[in-house]
Design a protein around this motif. Sequence first.
Motif, PDB file in Angstrom:
ATOM      1  N   HIS A  30       7.257  50.944  36.006  1.00  0.00           N
ATOM      2  CA  HIS A  30       8.215  50.673  35.123  1.00  0.00           C
ATOM      3  C   HIS A  30       7.738  50.490  33.567  1.00  0.00           C
ATOM      4  N   ASP A  31       7.856  51.159  32.630  1.00  0.00           N
ATOM      5  CA  ASP A  31       7.352  51.014  31.248  1.00  0.00           C
ATOM      6  C   ASP A  31       8.460  50.096  30.357  1.00  0.00           C
TER       7      ASP A  31
ATOM      8  N   VAL B 285       7.272  41.099  31.047  1.00  0.00           N
ATOM      9  CA  VAL B 285       8.039  40.642  32.246  1.00  0.00           C
ATOM     10  C   VAL B 285       8.439  39.464  32.099  1.00  0.00           C
TER      11      VAL B 285
ATOM     12  N   VAL C  82      11.231  46.668  30.069  1.00  0.00           N
ATOM     13  CA  VAL C  82      11.334  45.129  30.300  1.00  0.00           C
ATOM     14  C   VAL C  82      11.646  44.802  31.638  1.00  0.00           C
ATOM     15  N   LEU C  83      10.995  44.086  32.278  1.00  0.00           N
ATOM     16  CA  LEU C  83      11.173  43.864  33.641  1.00  0.00           C
ATOM     17  C   LEU C  83      11.636  42.198  33.768  1.00  0.00           C
TER      18      LEU C  83
ATOM     19  N   PRO D 229       4.890  47.677  32.089  1.00  0.00           N
ATOM     20  CA  PRO D 229       5.899  46.622  31.477  1.00  0.00           C
ATOM     21  C   PRO D 229       5.477  46.272  30.073  1.00  0.00           C
TER      22      PRO D 229
ATOM     23  N   PRO E 261       6.031  52.416  25.048  1.00  0.00           N
ATOM     24  CA  PRO E 261       6.370  52.719  26.281  1.00  0.00           C
ATOM     25  C   PRO E 261       5.329  53.763  27.085  1.00  0.00           C
TER      26      PRO E 261
ATOM     27  N   ALA F 186       8.035  48.181  40.709  1.00  0.00           N
ATOM     28  CA  ALA F 186       8.520  48.051  39.074  1.00  0.00           C
ATOM     29  C   ALA F 186       7.167  47.804  38.403  1.00  0.00           C
ATOM     30  N   ALA F 187       6.351  46.943  38.794  1.00  0.00           N
ATOM     31  CA  ALA F 187       5.232  46.712  37.982  1.00  0.00           C
ATOM     32  C   ALA F 187       4.219  47.969  37.754  1.00  0.00           C
TER      33      ALA F 187
ATOM     34  N   ALA G 297      15.243  44.342  25.808  1.00  0.00           N
ATOM     35  CA  ALA G 297      15.211  46.065  26.045  1.00  0.00           C
ATOM     36  C   ALA G 297      15.885  46.960  25.110  1.00  0.00           C
TER      37      ALA G 297
ATOM     38  N   ARG H  49      14.979  46.778  33.732  1.00  0.00           N
ATOM     39  CA  ARG H  49      14.828  46.787  35.057  1.00  0.00           C
ATOM     40  C   ARG H  49      14.863  45.374  35.481  1.00  0.00           C
TER      41      ARG H  49
END
Length: 178
Positions: free
Chosen positions: A81-82, A15, A84-85, A12, A8, A77-78, A32, A40
């Motif tokens: 966020h590190d 995705v 799961v998206l 992400p 992490p 988010a992209a 996650a 997220r």
Amino acid sequence: MSGRIVKPGVAPVVVLVGPPGAGKSTVGRLLAERLGVTFRDTDADIEQLAGKPIPEIFIDEGEPHFRELEVRAVRAAAETHDGVLALGGGAVMAEATRTLLKGLPVVFLEVALGDAVKRVGLDAPRPLLAVNPRAAWRELMEARRPLYLEVATAVVDTEGRPPEQVADAVLEALELKY
Ligand SMILES: Nc1ncnc2c1ncn2[C@@H]1O[C@H](COP(=O)(O)OP(=O)(O)OP(=O)(O)O)[C@@H](O)[C@H]1O
Ligand SMILES: O=C(O)C1=C[C@@H](O)[C@@H](O)[C@H](O)C1
Ligand SMILES: [Mg+2]
């Protein structure tokens, strides 16, 4: 299981894209947990940004406004966020979003009409499926399938598989280990 270890802190790690009922939110949460990273969901981010549930955004401001919020939510988010998206079902319709997804590990969760409609029927309403959900779902999938495929680095079929098995298949497809 062989494969790369999730690190992490960069972007992400997974995705998820796909139509309503594919299980992006459900499987995303499971993934996650398995990977020990945060989850997220851009739909939840949009609701927070707008201060109201998605069906109310559609009613009060209309779909174009929702899509603008969605592009902003996916970008934020992209870029930050590190974990799961999960994206909303229609996020891939925006070219800006498809560009943002380039180079990320994107999994298209496949589902057929019958399963998808059964699944979403048990849930909170999706504005685009409010009237004649079967026809609406078929139409949106026809338009979007090429876009899901365009952004995907892997495709996972969810048909007849419980969410835990879908999560296993995603990890395998991306060669992620935990
Ligand atoms: N593999 C599966 N098997 C059976 N039911 C599932 C599966 N995946 C998800 N579900 C159920 O289907 C419904 C829709 O799942 P979910 O909300 O995760 O879909 P989604 O892809 O995030 O949809 P949306 O695009 O609308 O956000 C939920 O009730 C969930 O429990
Ligand atoms: O498929 C769609 O266009 C949508 C799917 C949901 O995830 C939400 O983003 C919203 O209900 C729109
Ligand atoms: Mg969802």
